[in-house]
Design a protein around this motif. Structure first.
Motif, short mmCIF file in Angstrom:
data_model
loop_
_atom_site.label_atom_id
_atom_site.label_comp_id
_atom_site.label_asym_id
_atom_site.label_seq_id
_atom_site.Cartn_x
_atom_site.Cartn_y
_atom_site.Cartn_z
N LEU A 132 -8.62 14.56 6.33
CA LEU A 132 -7.12 14.88 6.22
C LEU A 132 -6.98 14.68 4.52
O LEU A 132 -7.51 14.12 3.76
N ASN A 133 -5.39 14.82 4.22
CA ASN A 133 -5.00 14.95 2.73
C ASN A 133 -5.32 13.35 2.43
O ASN A 133 -4.89 12.42 3.07
N ILE A 134 -5.85 12.80 1.12
CA ILE A 134 -5.93 11.56 0.94
C ILE A 134 -4.67 10.57 0.84
O ILE A 134 -4.73 9.51 1.02
N PHE A 135 -3.62 11.56 0.52
CA PHE A 135 -2.16 10.69 0.39
C PHE A 135 -1.91 10.32 1.89
O PHE A 135 -1.12 9.30 2.18
N LEU A 136 -2.06 11.43 2.67
CA LEU A 136 -1.47 11.41 4.22
C LEU A 136 -2.40 10.10 4.77
O LEU A 136 -1.94 9.45 5.61
N ASN A 137 -3.80 10.27 4.64
CA ASN A 137 -4.59 9.19 5.08
C ASN A 137 -4.03 7.62 4.52
O ASN A 137 -4.10 6.90 5.37
N GLN A 184 0.85 -1.18 -0.12
CA GLN A 184 -0.11 0.17 -0.09
C GLN A 184 0.96 1.34 0.01
O GLN A 184 0.67 2.13 -0.70
N VAL A 185 1.98 1.27 0.72
CA VAL A 185 2.65 2.24 0.90
C VAL A 185 3.66 2.53 -0.51
O VAL A 185 3.72 3.83 -0.77
N MET A 186 3.97 1.35 -1.03
CA MET A 186 4.72 1.69 -2.37
C MET A 186 3.71 2.11 -3.52
O MET A 186 4.16 3.03 -4.22
N PHE A 187 2.47 1.64 -3.61
CA PHE A 187 1.54 2.11 -4.40
C PHE A 187 1.26 3.68 -4.35
O PHE A 187 1.06 4.48 -5.25
N LEU A 188 1.17 4.05 -3.09
CA LEU A 188 1.19 5.46 -2.74
C LEU A 188 2.10 6.41 -3.38
O LEU A 188 1.96 7.31 -3.94
N ALA A 189 3.47 5.89 -3.01
CA ALA A 189 4.34 6.63 -3.88
C ALA A 189 4.42 6.66 -5.34
O ALA A 189 4.74 7.49 -5.85
N VAL A 190 3.95 5.63 -5.96
CA VAL A 190 3.56 5.36 -7.39
C VAL A 190 2.83 6.59 -7.69
O VAL A 190 2.96 7.40 -8.70
N VAL A 191 1.44 6.60 -7.00
CA VAL A 191 0.51 7.58 -7.54
C VAL A 191 1.07 8.94 -7.18
O VAL A 191 0.48 9.65 -8.00
N TYR A 192 1.85 9.25 -6.28
CA TYR A 192 2.08 10.38 -5.78
C TYR A 192 2.99 11.12 -6.95
O TYR A 192 2.85 12.46 -7.17
N PHE A 193 3.81 10.26 -7.44
CA PHE A 193 4.78 10.76 -8.59
C PHE A 193 4.27 10.56 -9.99
O PHE A 193 4.69 11.06 -10.89
N VAL A 194 3.15 9.71 -10.13
CA VAL A 194 2.83 9.39 -11.41
C VAL A 194 1.18 9.32 -11.35
O VAL A 194 0.49 8.40 -10.81
N ARG A 195 0.49 10.32 -11.67
CA ARG A 195 -0.69 10.47 -11.31
C ARG A 195 -1.73 10.65 -12.50
O ARG A 195 -2.74 11.07 -12.47
N ASP A 196 -1.24 9.57 -13.51
CA ASP A 196 -2.01 9.08 -14.45
C ASP A 196 -2.39 7.56 -14.28
O ASP A 196 -1.80 6.69 -14.23
N TRP A 197 -3.77 7.11 -14.16
CA TRP A 197 -4.28 5.69 -14.03
C TRP A 197 -3.88 4.65 -14.71
O TRP A 197 -3.76 3.62 -14.48
N ARG A 198 -3.66 5.15 -16.04
CA ARG A 198 -3.22 4.25 -17.21
C ARG A 198 -1.81 3.90 -16.68
O ARG A 198 -1.43 2.66 -17.09
N ILE A 199 -1.13 4.78 -16.70
CA ILE A 199 0.47 4.54 -16.22
C ILE A 199 0.48 3.80 -15.15
O ILE A 199 1.46 2.93 -15.14
N ASP A 200 -0.13 4.21 -14.41
CA ASP A 200 -0.25 3.19 -12.98
C ASP A 200 -0.37 1.85 -13.21
O ASP A 200 0.24 0.89 -12.65
N GLN A 201 -1.43 1.47 -14.17
CA GLN A 201 -1.61 0.14 -14.30
C GLN A 201 -0.63 -0.51 -15.01
O GLN A 201 -0.13 -1.62 -14.82
#
Length: 537
Positions: free
Chosen positions: A359-364, A236-253
């Motif tokens: 709180l901020n969704i990333f912080l939560n 979960q923490v790893m994915f949070l880092a991915v989404v934080y820096f790459v905020r395009d859902w297709r690239i995340d997939q």
């Protein structure tokens, strides 16, 4: 036939062989949470409004603010209505400014998304807003429906074709349809691919834990469930880092697909469960695996013990019928399944509401992920120190109370609510690990996978209902919390009906599962001594 526990003692019940197998089966749990977390981030709502570019035909030099003021109505709080616009009129700009537009309609030319957090989500790509605002809830439900179907399909599959194949095939499916999800041209393809990803996740999760558990001795049996959960929290923490820096859902997939490809390569080399092979009468294959495990652990297995293991074993048959024919097993199954359902409903309801705790969704999400890491280490200690029964009851009852306490806190106190919700989710996660362990220890080999599959199916049905339960907040914001908290409390009290299974050997027959078995004694000399004393008496 020799007890398989004796064979494990002889070859090493937690040697290098078991550790390598445990790591291979737990490692995918670093990636599996990406699929669940993507439901939170990829489905995030946006700051949207109706597309009103029609007015630029009569006023091409209008600023953005002027354009919105002339074409969009305002809500009572002064913000622009996100789902309505003024009906376009064939007037010139001066007339529109002088008289204003009064008649409103729904968005006729689509929406403009002004999200400053994400570059693209399924909400922005597929316009899941306004009258379609709850469709993404349906997407969440369909994903969980897939998880449920996976538990149903791969349960009987595992009993017939083995634990090994039931862990390999789901990973291949997950890799293929994670990529398909990222390439989805429309919402319907997205739903179909997410359903199959859910099927794969549901199939792999339970079978991987059973495969690892059936190779591990009594003292470390909880490791398979608890360590997989620890890695899931790290995921979960790893994915949070991915989404934080790459905020395009297709690239995340596509980023998710990378490590899945690595897993698909090595997962074909994992061994089958020797316990299952013996149960199915495949003694030659079982013998080879036992000897291989002994060699890797640098141990030897006595020929006499191995010969006993290869003797023909009377096989209990009946499947689901056997499970419900026994009054004791039926009681155990219904009780632990109810607990598992309450756990999943509470856990996923809280997880999918991560963005609503103020709180901020990333912080939560960071708090939620980090809080789950210590809970499973604590869970491993508690399972051995306090036992399965007391640990499950405590986690469910205290977790349910914490969820209900969020209603006693002023809704403006975001920090207190987030803290209570995190602690409640913390305990629900631990209770989930305990349920996994309990299922392995309550039921005999002949129906262990069937019972676990049915229990997982019921629990996945509960998780599938979590988006629906969250939608009840439209009637009153307290309803979802009251539902999940009350069910957790009730299931915690009912767990009193379960037996304690700490440090007992996995049952191989219905008779053993019904309680006619004793504690595991690791020292053969001690067993011999007690046998002599019993003979004298």
């Amino acid at each position: 036939m020799a007890d398989f526990g004796e064979i494990l003692e002889s070859i090493g019940d937690f040697g290098l062989f078991q550790k390598l197998l445990l790591f291979a089966l737990c490692f995918p749990n670093l990636i599996l949470p990406f699929q669940l977390s993507s439901l939170v981030f990829n489905h995030a709502d946006t700051n949207h409004h109706c597309n009103a570019d029609w007015i630029l035909q009569v006023g091409p030099n209008l600023t953005k603010e002027e354009q919105l003021n002339l074409t969009l109505p305002r809500l009572p709080d002064g913000s622009f209505d996100p789902c309505k616009m003024y009906v376009p009129m064939d007037w010139d700009l001066s007339a529109i400014r002088e008289y204003g537009l009064n008649e409103t309609t729904t968005c006729t030319d689509g929406w403009v998304h002004n999200d400053t957090i994400y570059d693209a989500t399924i909400v922005t790509d597929f316009d899941l807003v306004c009258e379609n605002t709850n469709i993404f809830r349906a997407a969440q439900t369909i994903f969980f429906a897939g998880v449920l179907v996976g538990a149903v399909l791969f349960g009987p599959f595992s009993e017939s074709f083995g634990r090994k194949r039931a862990t390999q095939i789901p990973m291949v499916l997950m890799l293929i349809f994670t990529v398909v999800t990222g390439l989805s041209p429309n919402f319907y393809v997205y739903l179909a691919s997410q359903f199959i990803v859910g099927v794969a996740l549901g199939g792999f999760r339970i079978n991987s834990i059973i495969l690892a558990t059936e190779w591990i001795g009594v003292a470390q049996r909880s490791y398979a469930a608890c360590l997989s959960q620890v890695l899931a929290a790290l995921g979960q923490v790893m994915f949070l880092a991915v989404v934080y820096f790459v905020r395009d859902w297709r690239i995340d997939q596509f980023i998710m697909a990378g490590p899945l490809g690595f897993i698909v390569v090595y997962i074909w080399f994992i061994p089958e469960s020797a316990r299952w092979l013996l149960y199915r009468g495949k003694t030659t294959d079982a013998k080879e695996l036992i000897q291989k495990a002994a060699a890797i652990n640098k141990r030897t297995v006595p020929d006499s013990l191995l010969d006993k293991a290869l003797e023909e074993k009377p096989v209990e048959k009946g499947g689901i019928k056997m499970l419900f024919a026994s009054r004791v097993l039926r009681k155990y199954f219904l009780t632990i399944t109810f607990a598992w359902c309450a756990v999943n409903l509470a856990y996923y309801s809280l997880s999918l509401n991560v963005g609503k705790f103020g709180l901020n969704i990333f912080l939560n999400q960071l708090i939620f992920g980090l809080s789950e890491i210590p809970v499973h280490f604590f869970c491993m200690w508690s399972l051995e120190a306090a036992g399965r029964k007391l640990s499950l009851m405590g986690a469910l009852i205290v977790g349910g109370v914490l969820c209900l306490l969020t209603l006693a806190v002023p809704q403006s106190n975001y920090v207190a609510i987030a803290t209570l919700a995190t602690c409640g989710r913390f305990l629900m996660n631990g209770a989930g690990s305990i349920c996994y362990v309990y299922f392995q220890e309550l039921f005999p080999t002949a129906i262990r996978q069937t019972a676990t599959g049915l229990g997982s199916t019921a629990s996945r049905a509960a998780s599938m209902l979590s988006p629906v339960v969250n939608m009840l907040e439209i009637y009153h914001f307290t309803i979802p919390t009251v539902v999940i908290g009350s069910l957790a409390l009730a299931s915690g009290i009912m767990a009193f009906l379960l037996p304690e299974t700490r440090r007992t050997e996995l049952p191989d027959s219905t008779e053993e599962a019904e309680g006619k078995r004793g504690p595991k004694l690791s020292n053969p000399a001690t067993r011999d001594c007690e046998d002599i004393q019993a003979t004298k008496l």
